[in-house]
Design an enzyme around this catalytic site. Structure first.
Site, PDB file in Angstrom:
ATOM      1  CD  GLU A   1      12.654  -0.031   9.784  1.00 44.59           C
ATOM      2  OE1 GLU A   1      13.628   0.750  10.310  1.00 44.59           O
ATOM      3  OE2 GLU A   1      13.585  -1.568   9.338  1.00 44.59           O
TER       4      GLU A   1
ATOM      5  CE  LYS B   1      -1.979   3.659   3.118  1.00 45.17           C
ATOM      6  NZ  LYS B   1      -1.670   4.015   2.015  1.00 45.17           N
TER       7      LYS B   1
ATOM      8  CD  GLU C   1      10.240  11.994  11.956  1.00 45.02           C
ATOM      9  OE1 GLU C   1       9.039  11.536  12.094  1.00 45.02           O
ATOM     10  OE2 GLU C   1      10.748  11.210  11.375  1.00 45.02           O
TER      11      GLU C   1
ATOM     12  CB  CYS D   1      13.421   8.657   9.239  1.00 39.94           C
ATOM     13  SG  CYS D   1      14.250   7.568   8.064  1.00 39.94           S
TER      14      CYS D   1
HETATM   15  P1  NAD Z   1       2.339   8.179   7.873  1.00 41.74           P
HETATM   16  O1  NAD Z   1       2.124   7.340   9.187  1.00 41.74           O
HETATM   17  O2  NAD Z   1       1.387   9.623   8.308  1.00 41.74           O
HETATM   18  O3  NAD Z   1       1.867   6.869   6.187  1.00 41.74           O
HETATM   19  C1  NAD Z   1       2.328   5.690   6.106  1.00 41.74           C
HETATM   20  C2  NAD Z   1       1.750   5.142   5.609  1.00 41.74           C
HETATM   21  O4  NAD Z   1       0.722   4.498   6.624  1.00 41.74           O
HETATM   22  C3  NAD Z   1       0.323   5.485   4.321  1.00 41.74           C
HETATM   23  O5  NAD Z   1       0.548   4.348   3.511  1.00 41.74           O
HETATM   24  C4  NAD Z   1      -0.809   5.281   6.156  1.00 41.74           C
HETATM   25  O6  NAD Z   1      -1.722   5.517   4.545  1.00 41.74           O
HETATM   26  C5  NAD Z   1      -0.901   4.713   6.024  1.00 41.74           C
HETATM   27  N1  NAD Z   1      -1.493   4.499   7.428  1.00 41.74           N
HETATM   28  C6  NAD Z   1      -1.938   5.852   8.411  1.00 41.74           C
HETATM   29  N2  NAD Z   1      -3.131   5.220   8.744  1.00 41.74           N
HETATM   30  C7  NAD Z   1      -3.191   3.986   9.149  1.00 41.74           C
HETATM   31  C8  NAD Z   1      -3.951   3.448   9.766  1.00 41.74           C
HETATM   32  N3  NAD Z   1      -4.350   3.853  10.618  1.00 41.74           N
HETATM   33  N4  NAD Z   1      -3.421   1.553   9.372  1.00 41.74           N
HETATM   34  C9  NAD Z   1      -3.069   1.667   8.900  1.00 41.74           C
HETATM   35  N5  NAD Z   1      -1.952   2.132   8.069  1.00 41.74           N
HETATM   36  C10 NAD Z   1      -1.845   3.545   7.704  1.00 41.74           C
HETATM   37  O7  NAD Z   1       3.568   8.188   7.349  1.00 41.74           O
HETATM   38  P2  NAD Z   1       4.297   9.626   6.250  1.00 41.74           P
HETATM   39  O8  NAD Z   1       4.108  11.159   6.691  1.00 41.74           O
HETATM   40  O9  NAD Z   1       3.392   8.623   5.074  1.00 41.74           O
HETATM   41  O10 NAD Z   1       5.785   9.364   6.339  1.00 41.74           O
HETATM   42  C11 NAD Z   1       6.941   9.901   7.055  1.00 41.74           C
HETATM   43  C12 NAD Z   1       7.170   9.055   7.849  1.00 41.74           C
HETATM   44  O11 NAD Z   1       7.704   7.631   7.445  1.00 41.74           O
HETATM   45  C13 NAD Z   1       8.237   9.836   9.152  1.00 41.74           C
HETATM   46  O12 NAD Z   1       7.599  10.168  10.246  1.00 41.74           O
HETATM   47  C14 NAD Z   1       9.380   9.078   8.909  1.00 41.74           C
HETATM   48  O13 NAD Z   1      10.271   9.803   9.642  1.00 41.74           O
HETATM   49  C15 NAD Z   1       9.514   7.461   8.818  1.00 41.74           C
HETATM   50  N6  NAD Z   1      10.082   7.146   8.167  1.00 41.74           N
HETATM   51  C16 NAD Z   1      11.041   6.836   8.666  1.00 41.74           C
HETATM   52  C17 NAD Z   1      12.123   4.963   8.028  1.00 41.74           C
HETATM   53  C18 NAD Z   1      12.758   4.328   8.771  1.00 41.74           C
HETATM   54  O14 NAD Z   1      13.415   3.558   7.694  1.00 41.74           O
HETATM   55  N7  NAD Z   1      12.499   4.586   9.843  1.00 41.74           N
HETATM   56  C19 NAD Z   1      11.575   5.817   7.077  1.00 41.74           C
HETATM   57  C20 NAD Z   1      11.421   6.659   5.007  1.00 41.74           C
HETATM   58  C21 NAD Z   1      10.111   7.464   6.520  1.00 41.74           C
END
Ligand code: NAD
Length: 481
Positions: free
Chosen positions: A251, A177, A383, A285
């Site tokens: 992650e 997804k 963050e 991240c």
């Molecule tokens: P997000 O958590 O808003 O969304 C991530 C994904 O989760 C999206 O596809 C979203 O549709 C889905 N999602 C949202 N609510 C959900 C739910 N209730 N159930 C299931 N899925 C759901 O994150 P974002 O804003 O897209 O990405 C940025 C974040 O990702 C930042 O916090 C960043 O640090 C983190 N990130 C971490 C890493 C790592 O390797 N640790 C790498 C890249 C990004």
């Protein structure tokens, strides 16, 4: 090379299909705010359709040999390499990535898939012998079955590949997804690979977190959910996955410190901050968002860093391949970043450079440095996920370690020093999943694990360690004679 968006529907059971509701959602170019595509807005029924197709696929795919799995992964890697420029251009358009950032991604992704093609043939259990008299035992390392990957918007295809490599190498079938904002490269990749992916082995369902992501998390037939996303989303997913006692790999967010010891070279540090803090508009991240500098060299490091950061060019990556930094992903993210800065100013922090939106369209924020912040400040503790770096001074190495570790995140950190022994001592005390010495952000090697501690999550991407997330251990005990 200009790119056009060709595929905007789910990839389910080997076919591109509309949402069962017929609804679509807009995808924007963050550099202009213009709509560049309308993709399927997934429903709970779409998740069900994908799981049905995955079940069918699994009944045959589970009998494939490691060699078969390797061959699929090698073909997928070739597809990325053959279409590298198109995929990079499309990612640049959808995420607002400068060309110099986007252009390197395909090569790293295909290398990752090739690493896992090899790993597919090297899976093993640790013991196989007679441990009870009259019986022989063996350990089988098995795939989990149907697994789901939920991706973020900052490295859309990149993060998907980190999930696809180990999942398919281990013998699972997988549903991806993409993030709402950035589904285009994953859909294009599926289109390019449509003929080589056995129907249902790798599928893509686009749409909102709820119902699509949430539907995958709660589905009883899915055995693992791997999320790369925000810490708040990770907590919710872990709680919801508990209802079906599903395995979870998280992650999550980060707040990486760069610890600058008093013998570091200020100009080298400044260049490292320019990359580490503002790469991908700071939407990384592992971005070096907290610079902790010995008070002995603080003034020098600060003035060098302001100079380096102010030299960054900001603009629409589509207009100039040499743009240093693009926009943030959305109007919402721009507002969020500016909100952090406004509250920091209200709390008497100094915005030394940047601190405001820029441009008459798109979602740009100037590269920003914030000083005069305490350890408890919101902007130090949380963050921001934008082009914003805080700089703090400290009196001793011990104080630096305490400040570096004094956040709820534990993804990545770095230490800068001319004295490797001293740097190693600090590195050992840092509570983060990756620690770079005299470097920040790079390099990424497929052999090396990436994953956080504390509220940055658990489990590993890349490396042989990630195969553990996607496999299970079974003991088979045979009575002799
Ligand atoms: P997000 O958590 O808003 O969304 C991530 C994904 O989760 C999206 O596809 C979203 O549709 C889905 N999602 C949202 N609510 C959900 C739910 N209730 N159930 C299931 N899925 C759901 O994150 P974002 O804003 O897209 O990405 C940025 C974040 O990702 C930042 O916090 C960043 O640090 C983190 N990130 C971490 C890493 C790592 O390797 N640790 C790498 C890249 C990004």
């Amino acid at each position: 090379m200009s790119v056009s968006v060709t595929q905007q529907r789910h990839f389910i059971g080997g076919e591109f299909v509309d949402s069962t509701s017929g609804e679509t959602m807009e995808v924007l170019n963050p550099a202009t705010g213009e709509v560049i595509a309308e993709v399927a807005r997934g429903t709970a029924e779409d998740v069900e359709r994908a799981v049905d197709a995955a079940k069918k696929a699994w009944s045959e795919w589970q009998d494939k040999t490691p060699k078969d799995r390797m061959e699929l992964l090698l073909k997928l890697a070739d597809i990325i390499d053959e279409n590298a420029e198109e995929l990079a251009r499309l990612e640049s358009l959808n995420v607002g990535k400068p060309w110099w950032v986007a252009v390197d991604e395909p090569g790293v992704m295909s290398d990752n898939l090739r690493f896992f093609a090899g790993a597919a043939r090297n899976l093993e259990g640790k013991a196989a012998a007679e441990y009870a008299e009259g019986y022989t035992s063996m350990i089988r390392r098995e795939p989990l079955g149907i697994v789901a990957g939920i991706c973020p918007w900052n490295y859309p295809l990149f993060m998907a590949m980190w999930k696809i490599g180990p999942a398919l190498a281990a013998g699972n079938v997988q549903i991806i997804k993409p993030a709402e904002q950035t589904p285009l490269t994953m859909l294009r990749f599926a289109e390019l690979a449509q003929d080589v992916i056995p129907p249902g082995v790798l599928q893509v369902v686009t749409g909102d977190g709820i119902p699509v992501g949430d539907g995958l998390v709660r589905h009883p037939d899915i055995r693992l959910v791997s999320l790369t996303g925000d810490t708040a989303t990770g907590k919710l997913i872990a709680a919801n996955a508990a209802q079906t006692v599903k395995r979870v790999h998280l992650e999550l967010g980060g707040k990486a410190p760069m610890v600058v010891l008093d013998d570091a070279d200020p100009a080298t540090v400044a260049e490292a901050v320019k990359i580490g803090g503002y790469f991908n508009s700071g939407q990384d991240c592992t971005a070096s968002s907290r610079i902790l500098v010995s008070e002995r060299i603080y003034d020098d490091v600060l003035s060098e860093t302001v100079k380096a950061v102010e030299s960054l060019t900001v603009g629409d990556p589509a207009t100039d391949d040499d743009i240093g930094m693009g926009p943030v992903i959305s109007a919402e993210q721009q507002e969020r970043v500016l909100g952090f800065l406004e509250r920091a100013s209200d709390a008497k922090a100094t915005i030394l450079t940047g601190g405001e939106a820029v441009g008459d369209r798109g979602f740009f924020v100037k590269p920003t440095i914030v000083t005069d912040v305490g350890q408890d400040a919101e902007i130090v503790q949380n963050e921001v996920f934008g082009p914003v770096v805080t700089m703090q001074s400290y009196a001793s190495d011990e104080a630096a370690i305490e400040m570096a570790n004094g956040v709820r995140y534990g993804l990545a950190a770095s230490v800068f020093s001319e004295n490797l022994g001293r740097a190693m001592k600090v590195a050992a005390k840092l509570d983060f999943g990756t620690v770079w010495v005299n470097e920040h952000l790079f390099p990424l090697a497929s052999e090396m694990p990436h994953g956080g501690f504390k509220e940055s999550g658990y489990g590993k991407d890349m490396s042989i360690y990630s195969m553990e997330e996607y496999t299970r251990i079974k003991h088979v005990c045979v009575k002799l004679a």
